[in-house]
Enzyme design. Structure first.
Site, PDB file in Angstrom:
ATOM      1  N   LYS A 115      21.935  18.094  49.456  1.00  0.00           N
ATOM      2  CA  LYS A 115      21.915  16.637  49.275  1.00  0.00           C
ATOM      3  C   LYS A 115      20.507  16.088  49.381  1.00  0.00           C
ATOM      4  CE  LYS A 115      26.604  15.115  50.171  1.00  0.00           C
ATOM      5  NZ  LYS A 115      27.487  14.206  50.908  1.00  0.00           N
ATOM      6  N   LYS A 197      30.556  25.784  41.483  1.00  0.00           N
ATOM      7  CA  LYS A 197      31.728  25.066  41.975  1.00  0.00           C
ATOM      8  C   LYS A 197      32.026  23.820  41.123  1.00  0.00           C
ATOM      9  CE  LYS A 197      32.780  22.110  45.567  1.00  0.00           C
ATOM     10  NZ  LYS A 197      32.414  21.305  46.672  1.00  0.00           N
ATOM     11  N   LYS A 200      32.594  16.850  41.877  1.00  0.00           N
ATOM     12  CA  LYS A 200      32.896  15.525  41.333  1.00  0.00           C
ATOM     13  C   LYS A 200      31.655  14.819  40.827  1.00  0.00           C
ATOM     14  CE  LYS A 200      33.477  13.706  46.024  1.00  0.00           C
ATOM     15  NZ  LYS A 200      34.457  13.221  46.991  1.00  0.00           N
TER      16      LYS A 200
END
Ligand code: TRP
Length: 336
Positions: A115, A197, A200
């Site tokens: 992040k 992966k 979203k």
């Protein structure tokens, strides 16, 4: 553990649209515990603000995430469904646990590293201490099991370390939680790059199937899924695309890999992809219908979150009171 009853706790962030990866890897498994466990499932809005949110969107997604919990089969009568910021003990315990968490431990968290690369202009302290708030969520309820996707395993392990460190100094404070990772569906991969992966926040719209995608969109996305130059539907090393589609198909139909291989023997990838799309759309349809109904009834959702917050507060208050007493904080006489 609360008395005799085991506790299940998990949380979902009200940011971004949830994918079939979130559904198969986590939310679908929450209801497995509804009968035998005391279950707390939280919409973690305080976690969401570690990256910038548009206020109106955060508010809307908080209702949406709660509605999705219910639509995915969590009965509000049997589960405590609530919003994190409605129970202030979460952030209060998080401060205390910050003092029992090491800088080095937090620096090793892979989600923090990811992040902070992604939001390089906003590497705030909340992003860094995010796992401490998550530990606080879990430990407040004396949680036994934490159903999560595999990407959150490291955070639950950190939570266990924090609990253990606290318990060493102040014995008998927290129950030691176990992460529960679904056997199947624990890692649904991107349809466009099946070694990554399904996320979203992926920019490629074809890579991700959302729980709320309509049937045509779902089928179109599966039709475009990346496969390989082989033509045979079988699970094998190096066939990441097909392996992923087989895993999704298996999750939605309960068929084993052998059964799937037999079903598609002598048939092409086109047929198989269509079947996966149809199985996925059919499984999501009842959820989507229920979701639409729930979202139209905001008053009902508010009632659910109010009841949830009341139930959660009751337990959270007890744990926090115990923690404060153990630490040596003076408890105001009005609280005893
Ligand atoms: N960090 C989790 C995620 O992003 C969400 C979360 C917050 C959570 N608190 C939790 C999950 C406690 C399990 C238990 O998916």
């Amino acid at each position: 553990m609360l008395g005799e009853t085991k506790v299940s706790f998990s949380g979902v962030q009200p940011s971004g649209n949830l994918t079939i990866g979130n559904y198969l890897g986590a939310i679908r498994n929450f209801s497995l515990y509804s009968e035998a466990y005391k279950c707390f499932y939280c919409v973690v809005d305080s976690h969401a603000i570690t990256v910038r949110q548009v206020p109106a969107e955060l508010r809307r997604r908080t209702y949406e995430t709660l509605a999705l919990y219910i639509a995915c089969g969590l009965d509000p009568q049997k589960n405590t469904l609530y919003v994190q910021s409605h129970v202030h003990e979460h952030t209060e315990l998080a401060w205390i646990l910050n003092c029992f968490t090491m800088f080095g431990e937090l620096s090793r968290m892979t989600q923090f590293k990811d992040k902070s690369t992604k939001h390089a202009d906003n590497i705030n302290a909340g992003l860094f201490t995010y796992p401490v708030l998550m530990a606080s969520d879990i430990l407040l309820y004396q949680t036994d099991v934490v159903p999560i996707g595999i990407d959150q395993k490291q955070h639950v392990e950190l939570c266990r370390n924090i609990a253990d460190r606290f318990n060493q100094i102040y014995p008998g404070t927290f129950t030691m939680p176990e992460p529960i990772i679904a056997k199947d569906g624990k890692k649904i991969m991107s349809l466009a790059e099946p070694t990554k992966k399904m996320s979203k926040s992926d920019e490629n719209a074809n890579a991700v199937v959302y729980i709320l995608d309509d049937k045509d969109t779902i089928i179109r996305k599966f039709k475009r899924a990346v496969t390989d130059s082989d033509t045979c539907v079988r699970f094998a090393e190096g066939k990441d695309g097909i392996n992923n589609l087989m895993s999704i198909y298996s999750c939605f139909t309960q068929k084993t890999y052998e059964e799937i291989e037999r079903e598609f023997e002598g048939r092409g990838y086109g047929d198989f992809k269509l079947a996966v799309g149809e199985a996925c759309a059919a499984a999501l349809e009842p959820i989507q219908k229920e979701y639409a109904k729930l979202l139209a009834d905001k008053a009902y959702l508010e009632q659910v979150m109010a009841k949830g917050a009341e139930e959660a507060s009751y337990v959270a208050r007890r744990t926090l009171g115990k923690v404060k007493k153990k630490l040596g904080f003076v408890i105001p006489s009005s609280h005893t």
